[in-house]
Write a protein that holds these residues in place. Structure first.
Motif, PDB file in Angstrom:
ATOM      1  N   CYS A  77       0.853  -1.197   0.000  1.00 50.07           N
ATOM      2  CA  CYS A  77       0.000   0.000   0.000  1.00 50.07           C
ATOM      3  C   CYS A  77       0.886   1.244   0.000  1.00 50.07           C
ATOM      4  N   VAL A  78       0.573   2.180  -0.896  1.00 50.05           N
ATOM      5  CA  VAL A  78       1.386   3.383  -1.072  1.00 50.05           C
ATOM      6  C   VAL A  78       0.464   4.603  -1.033  1.00 50.05           C
ATOM      7  N   LEU A  79       0.851   5.616  -0.265  1.00 54.61           N
ATOM      8  CA  LEU A  79       0.091   6.864  -0.237  1.00 54.61           C
ATOM      9  C   LEU A  79       0.257   7.563  -1.584  1.00 54.61           C
ATOM     10  N   ASP A  80      -0.863   7.885  -2.252  1.00 55.18           N
ATOM     11  CA  ASP A  80      -0.827   8.416  -3.616  1.00 55.18           C
ATOM     12  C   ASP A  80      -1.194   9.888  -3.691  1.00 55.18           C
ATOM     13  N   VAL A  81      -1.429  10.518  -2.546  1.00 55.45           N
ATOM     14  CA  VAL A  81      -1.821  11.929  -2.490  1.00 55.45           C
ATOM     15  C   VAL A  81      -1.045  12.581  -1.351  1.00 55.45           C
ATOM     16  N   ASP A  82      -0.516  13.768  -1.597  1.00 52.84           N
ATOM     17  CA  ASP A  82       0.176  14.450  -0.493  1.00 52.84           C
ATOM     18  C   ASP A  82      -0.592  15.667   0.015  1.00 52.84           C
ATOM     19  N   GLN A  83      -1.651  16.056  -0.693  1.00 54.03           N
ATOM     20  CA  GLN A  83      -2.520  17.104  -0.174  1.00 54.03           C
ATOM     21  C   GLN A  83      -3.859  17.056  -0.911  1.00 54.03           C
ATOM     22  N   ILE A  84      -4.896  17.548  -0.247  1.00 51.34           N
ATOM     23  CA  ILE A  84      -6.226  17.657  -0.848  1.00 51.34           C
ATOM     24  C   ILE A  84      -6.701  19.091  -0.672  1.00 51.34           C
ATOM     25  N   GLU A  85      -7.028  19.730  -1.783  1.00 53.89           N
ATOM     26  CA  GLU A  85      -7.527  21.102  -1.762  1.00 53.89           C
ATOM     27  C   GLU A  85      -9.015  21.084  -2.070  1.00 53.89           C
ATOM     28  N   ILE A  86      -9.810  21.708  -1.196  1.00 52.84           N
ATOM     29  CA  ILE A  86     -11.267  21.736  -1.366  1.00 52.84           C
ATOM     30  C   ILE A  86     -11.687  23.113  -1.875  1.00 52.84           C
ATOM     31  N   ASN A  87     -12.338  23.131  -3.018  1.00 60.86           N
ATOM     32  CA  ASN A  87     -12.912  24.365  -3.549  1.00 60.86           C
ATOM     33  C   ASN A  87     -14.365  24.467  -3.112  1.00 60.86           C
ATOM     34  N   ILE A 236      -4.519  24.386 -15.349  1.00 61.22           N
ATOM     35  CA  ILE A 236      -3.741  25.580 -15.662  1.00 61.22           C
ATOM     36  C   ILE A 236      -4.517  26.760 -15.109  1.00 61.22           C
ATOM     37  N   THR A 237      -3.951  27.460 -14.142  1.00 65.04           N
ATOM     38  CA  THR A 237      -4.635  28.537 -13.437  1.00 65.04           C
ATOM     39  C   THR A 237      -3.855  29.839 -13.587  1.00 65.04           C
ATOM     40  N   SER A 238      -4.338  30.873 -12.935  1.00 63.75           N
ATOM     41  CA  SER A 238      -3.634  32.162 -12.966  1.00 63.75           C
ATOM     42  C   SER A 238      -2.391  32.149 -12.089  1.00 63.75           C
ATOM     43  N   ASN A 239      -2.228  31.091 -11.286  1.00 61.01           N
ATOM     44  CA  ASN A 239      -1.080  31.000 -10.382  1.00 61.01           C
ATOM     45  C   ASN A 239      -0.042  29.975 -10.824  1.00 61.01           C
ATOM     46  N   GLY A 240      -0.333  29.205 -11.868  1.00 58.92           N
ATOM     47  CA  GLY A 240       0.584  28.172 -12.309  1.00 58.92           C
ATOM     48  C   GLY A 240      -0.161  26.944 -12.784  1.00 58.92           C
ATOM     49  N   THR A 241       0.583  25.887 -13.083  1.00 61.86           N
ATOM     50  CA  THR A 241       0.009  24.633 -13.562  1.00 61.86           C
ATOM     51  C   THR A 241       0.163  23.567 -12.489  1.00 61.86           C
ATOM     52  N   TYR A 242      -0.914  22.800 -12.253  1.00 59.79           N
ATOM     53  CA  TYR A 242      -0.959  21.835 -11.165  1.00 59.79           C
ATOM     54  C   TYR A 242      -1.414  20.469 -11.678  1.00 59.79           C
ATOM     55  N   MET A 243      -0.891  19.425 -11.068  1.00 60.22           N
ATOM     56  CA  MET A 243      -1.383  18.071 -11.289  1.00 60.22           C
ATOM     57  C   MET A 243      -1.927  17.569  -9.957  1.00 60.22           C
ATOM     58  N   ASP A 244      -3.239  17.384  -9.901  1.00 57.58           N
ATOM     59  CA  ASP A 244      -3.895  16.945  -8.664  1.00 57.58           C
ATOM     60  C   ASP A 244      -3.546  17.851  -7.491  1.00 57.58           C
TER      61      ASP A 244
END
Length: 305
Positions: A77-87, A236-244
């Motif tokens: 088992c491997v952790l696949d997320v290091d943060q979760i952002e809620i909009n 792709i946002t006004s602050n940069g590009t993000y993956m998950d």
């Protein structure tokens, strides 16, 4: 990972609503562990631990890799997320809408690839494995899965943004994995993304998954080749590009010609990448998510009085 308050993300909220599953996340943040190790650490039976792990896996928070163990293969088992952002929902004074375009994986407009490679519809393989010429076959537009070891595929996408709309964010979602000979859950690949020939960044796929049958993968599909991928959200946002939710470059929505009448989107595995492990693109009817490549351009406009 970036989520919102719609029902689509309910499995994530449910997965986090447990002291046991939060403990699992804490344990996996230290190192990958197998079911037995997690069960012992949490003082639970392996059967109960398996249930909790499946819930976290379904939510996309962890993944399980098949790796060699003392008694053969074991699930790690491997952790696949290091943060979760809620909009949370936008303020009532503003309306946030989006234009959506779904693009089939077979509707590429340009390519340059090297084996291993192939493509298939829901019903059959197109041509032969490891023969790039079949990427020009007339049936390619019906492909629901494709893969290659190195090179790129490129898509053209119409842009329906109006001059009165203010673009805020472009979200591109797709199911991806690496491309190994046969399958290999531990087969990293550096996958590059370009929009309108602007380099957006790299995401490293952990492997080419074949330990379980894809939820939507057809029953006739051979078990020894790619079964499913990971659903990734490139934004792709006004602050940069993000993956998950993880920033992969400083490229903003203002840098990519977002108002052009059409866009080109390229998915590539560069020959000089650190990990040249290929890419598999899963469309509807394959993998775990039953979707094609989805483009959502979010824009805003002031609410009329």
């Amino acid at each position: 990972m970036k989520i919102d308050t719609t029902d689509e993300y309910l499995p994530i909220y449910e997965a986090l609503a447990s002291t046991v599953r939060l403990k699992i996340i804490q344990l996996l943040s230290l190192r990958p562990m197998n079911i037995k190790e997690l069960a012992e650490a949490a003082e639970l039976s392996s059967a109960i631990m398996t249930m909790h792990v499946k819930k976290l896996e379904k939510a996309g928070i962890i993944r399980t890799d098949m790796v060699p163990g003392k008694a053969g293969l074991q699930k790690l088992c491997v952790l696949d997320v290091d943060q979760i952002e809620i909009n949370f929902p936008a303020a009532l004074s503003q309306i946030k809408e989006f234009h959506q375009t779904d693009v089939s994986v077979g509707h590429y407009t340009d390519f340059q690839i090297e084996p291993t490679c192939g493509l298939a519809t829901r019903e059959k393989i197109i041509g032969e494995f490891d023969e790039p010429r079949y990427f020009l076959d007339h049936e390619r537009v019906n492909a629901n899965i494709l893969w290659f070891g190195q090179g790129y595929v490129e898509y053209k996408i119409p842009n329906f943004l109006l001059s009165s709309n203010r673009p805020e964010e472009l979200e591109i979602s797709m199911e991806l994995s690496s491309e190994a000979p046969d399958t290999n859950n531990n087969w990293p690949s550096d996958i590059s993304f370009y929009l309108n020939n602007v380099f957006l960044g790299i995401w490293t796929s952990p492997g080419d998954f074949g330990d379980n049958k894809g939820k939507y993968t057809p029953s006739w599909w051979p078990s020894i080749i790619n079964q499913y991928g990971l659903l990734k959200y490139l934004r792709i946002t006004s602050n940069g590009t993000y993956m998950d939710g993880n920033k992969i470059s400083d490229v903003t929505i203002h840098d990519v010609g977002i108002r052009d009448k059409q866009w080109t989107f390229k998915i590539a595995v560069e020959k000089d990448a650190e990990h040249v492990g290929g890419v598999t693109l899963f469309g509807s009817g394959f993998g775990n998510y039953n979707q094609d490549i989805i483009f959502r351009l979010y824009y805003s406009k002031e609410q009329k009085a």
